[in-house]
Design a protein around this motif. Structure first.
Motif, PDB file in Angstrom:
ATOM      1  N   MET A  41       4.337   6.165  -5.056  1.00  0.00           N
ATOM      2  CA  MET A  41       4.638   6.428  -6.465  1.00  0.00           C
ATOM      3  C   MET A  41       3.929   7.675  -6.968  1.00  0.00           C
ATOM      4  O   MET A  41       4.304   8.223  -8.017  1.00  0.00           O
ATOM      5  CB  MET A  41       4.234   5.228  -7.318  1.00  0.00           C
ATOM      6  CG  MET A  41       5.039   3.973  -7.069  1.00  0.00           C
ATOM      7  SD  MET A  41       4.376   2.537  -7.942  1.00  0.00           S
ATOM      8  CE  MET A  41       4.614   3.032  -9.646  1.00  0.00           C
ATOM      9  N   PHE A  42       2.919   8.140  -6.242  1.00  0.00           N
ATOM     10  CA  PHE A  42       2.087   9.219  -6.764  1.00  0.00           C
ATOM     11  C   PHE A  42       2.088  10.484  -5.919  1.00  0.00           C
ATOM     12  O   PHE A  42       1.860  11.567  -6.450  1.00  0.00           O
ATOM     13  CB  PHE A  42       0.638   8.722  -6.917  1.00  0.00           C
ATOM     14  CG  PHE A  42       0.494   7.581  -7.888  1.00  0.00           C
ATOM     15  CD1 PHE A  42       0.447   7.817  -9.247  1.00  0.00           C
ATOM     16  CD2 PHE A  42       0.439   6.273  -7.422  1.00  0.00           C
ATOM     17  CE1 PHE A  42       0.328   6.767 -10.150  1.00  0.00           C
ATOM     18  CE2 PHE A  42       0.320   5.208  -8.309  1.00  0.00           C
ATOM     19  CZ  PHE A  42       0.271   5.459  -9.683  1.00  0.00           C
ATOM     20  N   ILE A  43       2.313  10.367  -4.607  1.00  0.00           N
ATOM     21  CA  ILE A  43       2.265  11.568  -3.770  1.00  0.00           C
ATOM     22  C   ILE A  43       3.454  11.595  -2.820  1.00  0.00           C
ATOM     23  O   ILE A  43       4.160  10.589  -2.640  1.00  0.00           O
ATOM     24  CB  ILE A  43       0.947  11.678  -2.972  1.00  0.00           C
ATOM     25  CG1 ILE A  43       0.857  10.575  -1.910  1.00  0.00           C
ATOM     26  CG2 ILE A  43      -0.254  11.639  -3.894  1.00  0.00           C
ATOM     27  CD1 ILE A  43      -0.345  10.740  -0.984  1.00  0.00           C
ATOM     28  N   ASP A  44       3.661  12.750  -2.208  1.00  0.00           N
ATOM     29  CA  ASP A  44       4.758  12.934  -1.273  1.00  0.00           C
ATOM     30  C   ASP A  44       4.553  12.087  -0.017  1.00  0.00           C
ATOM     31  O   ASP A  44       3.420  11.737   0.341  1.00  0.00           O
ATOM     32  CB  ASP A  44       4.857  14.411  -0.895  1.00  0.00           C
ATOM     33  CG  ASP A  44       6.068  14.710  -0.046  1.00  0.00           C
ATOM     34  OD1 ASP A  44       7.190  14.454  -0.513  1.00  0.00           O
ATOM     35  OD2 ASP A  44       5.896  15.176   1.093  1.00  0.00           O
ATOM     36  N   ALA A  45       5.644  11.777   0.649  1.00  0.00           N
ATOM     37  CA  ALA A  45       5.604  10.848   1.783  1.00  0.00           C
ATOM     38  C   ALA A  45       4.824  11.392   2.973  1.00  0.00           C
ATOM     39  O   ALA A  45       4.121  10.635   3.659  1.00  0.00           O
ATOM     40  CB  ALA A  45       7.027  10.499   2.208  1.00  0.00           C
TER      41      ALA A  45
ATOM     42  N   ALA B 209       0.832  -1.214   0.000  1.00  0.00           N
ATOM     43  CA  ALA B 209       0.000   0.000   0.000  1.00  0.00           C
ATOM     44  C   ALA B 209       0.864   1.262   0.000  1.00  0.00           C
ATOM     45  O   ALA B 209       0.624   2.199  -0.774  1.00  0.00           O
ATOM     46  CB  ALA B 209      -0.930  -0.010   1.208  1.00  0.00           C
ATOM     47  N   PHE B 210       1.888   1.282   0.840  1.00  0.00           N
ATOM     48  CA  PHE B 210       2.767   2.457   0.893  1.00  0.00           C
ATOM     49  C   PHE B 210       3.617   2.579  -0.368  1.00  0.00           C
ATOM     50  O   PHE B 210       3.898   3.691  -0.829  1.00  0.00           O
ATOM     51  CB  PHE B 210       3.659   2.400   2.133  1.00  0.00           C
ATOM     52  CG  PHE B 210       3.000   2.879   3.393  1.00  0.00           C
ATOM     53  CD1 PHE B 210       2.618   4.198   3.527  1.00  0.00           C
ATOM     54  CD2 PHE B 210       2.754   2.006   4.446  1.00  0.00           C
ATOM     55  CE1 PHE B 210       2.000   4.651   4.690  1.00  0.00           C
ATOM     56  CE2 PHE B 210       2.136   2.448   5.607  1.00  0.00           C
ATOM     57  CZ  PHE B 210       1.760   3.776   5.733  1.00  0.00           C
ATOM     58  N   LEU B 211       4.062   1.453  -0.920  1.00  0.00           N
ATOM     59  CA  LEU B 211       4.846   1.491  -2.167  1.00  0.00           C
ATOM     60  C   LEU B 211       4.025   2.105  -3.299  1.00  0.00           C
ATOM     61  O   LEU B 211       4.528   2.923  -4.077  1.00  0.00           O
ATOM     62  CB  LEU B 211       5.302   0.085  -2.556  1.00  0.00           C
ATOM     63  CG  LEU B 211       6.472  -0.512  -1.768  1.00  0.00           C
ATOM     64  CD1 LEU B 211       6.627  -1.988  -2.090  1.00  0.00           C
ATOM     65  CD2 LEU B 211       7.768   0.232  -2.084  1.00  0.00           C
TER      66      LEU B 211
ATOM     67  N   SER C 133       9.117   1.891   2.835  1.00  0.00           N
ATOM     68  CA  SER C 133       8.332   1.757   1.612  1.00  0.00           C
ATOM     69  C   SER C 133       8.137   3.111   0.937  1.00  0.00           C
ATOM     70  O   SER C 133       8.277   3.232  -0.288  1.00  0.00           O
ATOM     71  CB  SER C 133       6.965   1.131   1.927  1.00  0.00           C
ATOM     72  OG  SER C 133       7.100  -0.131   2.532  1.00  0.00           O
ATOM     73  N   LEU C 134       7.827   4.134   1.710  1.00  0.00           N
ATOM     74  CA  LEU C 134       7.632   5.467   1.151  1.00  0.00           C
ATOM     75  C   LEU C 134       8.935   6.053   0.617  1.00  0.00           C
ATOM     76  O   LEU C 134       8.924   6.811  -0.358  1.00  0.00           O
ATOM     77  CB  LEU C 134       7.030   6.398   2.200  1.00  0.00           C
ATOM     78  CG  LEU C 134       5.557   6.150   2.538  1.00  0.00           C
ATOM     79  CD1 LEU C 134       5.135   6.994   3.737  1.00  0.00           C
ATOM     80  CD2 LEU C 134       4.667   6.471   1.341  1.00  0.00           C
ATOM     81  N   SER C 135      10.047   5.704   1.241  1.00  0.00           N
ATOM     82  CA  SER C 135      11.332   6.213   0.741  1.00  0.00           C
ATOM     83  C   SER C 135      11.613   5.697  -0.666  1.00  0.00           C
ATOM     84  O   SER C 135      12.212   6.401  -1.485  1.00  0.00           O
ATOM     85  CB  SER C 135      12.471   5.813   1.693  1.00  0.00           C
ATOM     86  OG  SER C 135      12.786   4.428   1.589  1.00  0.00           O
ATOM     87  N   PHE C 136      11.155   4.493  -0.965  1.00  0.00           N
ATOM     88  CA  PHE C 136      11.353   3.951  -2.310  1.00  0.00           C
ATOM     89  C   PHE C 136      10.517   4.716  -3.334  1.00  0.00           C
ATOM     90  O   PHE C 136      10.830   4.725  -4.525  1.00  0.00           O
ATOM     91  CB  PHE C 136      11.003   2.459  -2.346  1.00  0.00           C
ATOM     92  CG  PHE C 136      11.933   1.589  -1.532  1.00  0.00           C
ATOM     93  CD1 PHE C 136      13.086   2.105  -0.968  1.00  0.00           C
ATOM     94  CD2 PHE C 136      11.646   0.252  -1.326  1.00  0.00           C
ATOM     95  CE1 PHE C 136      13.936   1.311  -0.201  1.00  0.00           C
ATOM     96  CE2 PHE C 136      12.498  -0.559  -0.579  1.00  0.00           C
ATOM     97  CZ  PHE C 136      13.647  -0.022  -0.009  1.00  0.00           C
TER      98      PHE C 136
ATOM     99  N   THR D 194      10.697   6.099  -7.704  1.00  0.00           N
ATOM    100  CA  THR D 194       9.808   5.415  -8.636  1.00  0.00           C
ATOM    101  C   THR D 194       8.864   6.420  -9.284  1.00  0.00           C
ATOM    102  O   THR D 194       8.154   7.137  -8.582  1.00  0.00           O
ATOM    103  CB  THR D 194       8.979   4.328  -7.917  1.00  0.00           C
ATOM    104  OG1 THR D 194       8.368   4.892  -6.746  1.00  0.00           O
ATOM    105  CG2 THR D 194       9.867   3.169  -7.494  1.00  0.00           C
ATOM    106  N   PRO D 195       8.869   6.511 -10.621  1.00  0.00           N
ATOM    107  CA  PRO D 195       7.947   7.432 -11.310  1.00  0.00           C
ATOM    108  C   PRO D 195       6.501   7.029 -11.040  1.00  0.00           C
ATOM    109  O   PRO D 195       6.244   5.881 -10.682  1.00  0.00           O
ATOM    110  CB  PRO D 195       8.311   7.229 -12.797  1.00  0.00           C
ATOM    111  CG  PRO D 195       9.661   6.597 -12.781  1.00  0.00           C
ATOM    112  CD  PRO D 195       9.736   5.777 -11.529  1.00  0.00           C
TER     113      PRO D 195
END
Length: 434
Positions: A332-336, A326-328, A368-371, A375-376
């Motif tokens: 990919m679409f919004i800021d952490a 879910a976090f990954l 997960s959010l750091s990745f 990722t585009p």
């Protein structure tokens, strides 16, 4: 309205606005606004109240101060000193500058707490140097972007400050729990660099002698004290995370202005302005995301999600994998920071239901959010590195994916081995771990 209808309005409206390229902070506010007009018990003024209430948190003052400390360290030439130290330590390995890139990112992460500052500061110095020495541009950009994710994993981390402040989790415990995952990510990247170097015959530097090593350690020693002051002060109970961020700023000022004399007084206004600008963006996101999260809680959407997931029968590991996915995806679409407020608050009751430790949950979320920074289509660190390397984003994606595979294996290990992640918090702060 029931939880399903409200969730459809909130997430459907937010997704549509993101597709229309509305900035995330505004998209969150606009997506939640219709609910406040449709539901008779709510008023638009309540939306503003929830936003301002979220800003009334002492711990959030740490965000602008850690950003300022990172910018001061960059301006003070700390990155140059860390690069010289990294060169002396690992420059002689196959693909030397690739290893230097990883190690200097790891060291700078312990000072800055910001991945974007890491990507910009280190990338501007190392990417041109790697290209000059014969490294492929795509690889140089990819390793710079991927190594910069450690900026929010290795303490001090701005994301951990936000997470701990919003969800009442020990920030000191989060900082300690981020050490081992950060080292594992660095190790996985260095292994990948070694394989690249062997296959592409990347250059090897001459091993530094003892005198050069001592000189490099001496030159970087004052900078390396920073994480010891911050983490040691918080864990030892000498000051709070917010006070630690102020100490980091004062220490950075002393290094840059008085000791190294690399930050002239006339540059301070521009550094302060840049730090305030980036902090304002982050804090505005916190306000709108908090209103969004409050609306989710008001209509009991997390409770409805818990009941649905309970029917799936996911255990601790299954829930951990679901949380990571879910976090990954959202990363990919919004800021952490808004992702933490929206998704973290929704998933927290789910993880509590299966008995997951709050610190373990936080580390899975932060890593997960750091990745998502590489990722585009969001991939902010990748965009910064590609801009510095003067290369199209699509041309570096293959190397990014190769580097990302072992990093995802590290994330899987974090999910499967909570006792390893919680080892340091249980050792130094057992009263906050349980």
């Amino acid at each position: 309205m029931g939880p399903g209808e409200v969730a459809a309005i909130l997430f459907g409206g937010f997704a549509l606005l993101i597709i229309l390229r509305v900035p995330v902070a505004f998209a969150l506010a606009l997506a939640v606004t219709p609910v406040f007009f449709i539901e008779p018990r709510l008023t638009p003024l309540l939306l503003m109240r929830e936003m301002f209430k979220s800003y009334n948190a002492f711990v959030l003052l740490a965000v602008p101060f850690f950003l300022l400390a990172a910018n001061l360290m960059n301006g003070a030439g700390i990155t140059d000193r860390l690069i010289r130290l990294s060169q002396a330590l690992v420059g002689h390995l196959p693909g030397g500058l690739g290893h230097v890139n990883v190690v200097v990112s790891m060291l700078f992460a312990g000072i800055s707490g910001s991945s974007t500052a890491d990507a910009a500061g280190i990338g501007s110095l190392l990417i041109p140097q790697m290209k000059k020495e014969g490294y492929d541009t795509s690889f140089s950009v990819a390793i710079t972007a991927c190594s910069s994710v450690m900026g929010v994993v290795i303490p001090p981390s701005i994301l951990m400050v936000v997470w701990g402040g919003l969800m009442s989790v020990s920030i000191g415990g989060l900082f300690l729990a981020g050490v081992i995952p950060g080292l594992l990510i660095a190790g996985s990247q260095m292994l990948t660099v070694y394989i690249y170097a062997k296959r592409r015959n990347y250059p090897v530097s001459v091993r530094s002698n003892l005198r050069e090593l001592i000189s490099a350690v001496t030159g970087a020693s004052l900078a390396l004290v920073t994480p010891l002051i911050i983490i040691g002060g918080i864990v030892g109970g000498f000051f709070t995370p917010t006070e630690a961020s102020v100490v980091a700023v004062l220490y950075s000022l002393v290094l840059g202005v008085l000791l190294y004399r690399t930050v002239p007084i006339r540059r301070l206004p521009s550094i302060l302005y840049d730090s305030a600008r980036f902090a304002a963006i982050s804090l505005f996101c916190i306000g709108t995301a908090s209103a969004f999260g409050w609306c989710l809680a008001y209509f009991k959407i997390p409770a409805a999600l818990v009941s649905q997931i309970e029917m799936l029968g996911l255990g601790l590991i299954g829930t951990g994998i679901m949380v990571a996915l879910a976090f990954l995806i959202i990363g990919m679409f919004i800021d952490a920071i808004p992702a933490i407020i929206i998704l973290g608050t929704v998933l927290m009751p789910v993880t509590e239901h299966v008995g997951m430790n709050p610190i373990h949950f936080a580390i899975i979320g932060v890593v997960s959010l750091s990745f998502g920074l590489i990722t585009p289509p969001y991939g902010l660190c990748l965009l910064i590195a590609a801009s510095i390397g003067k290369i199209r984003l699509v041309d570096t994606l293959k190397d990014v994916l190769v580097l990302l595979v072992p990093m995802l294996l590290v994330l899987l290990a974090i999910i499967l081995l909570p006792s390893v992640i919680l080892f340091l918090p249980r050792l130094f702060m057992p009263q906050f771990v349980g």
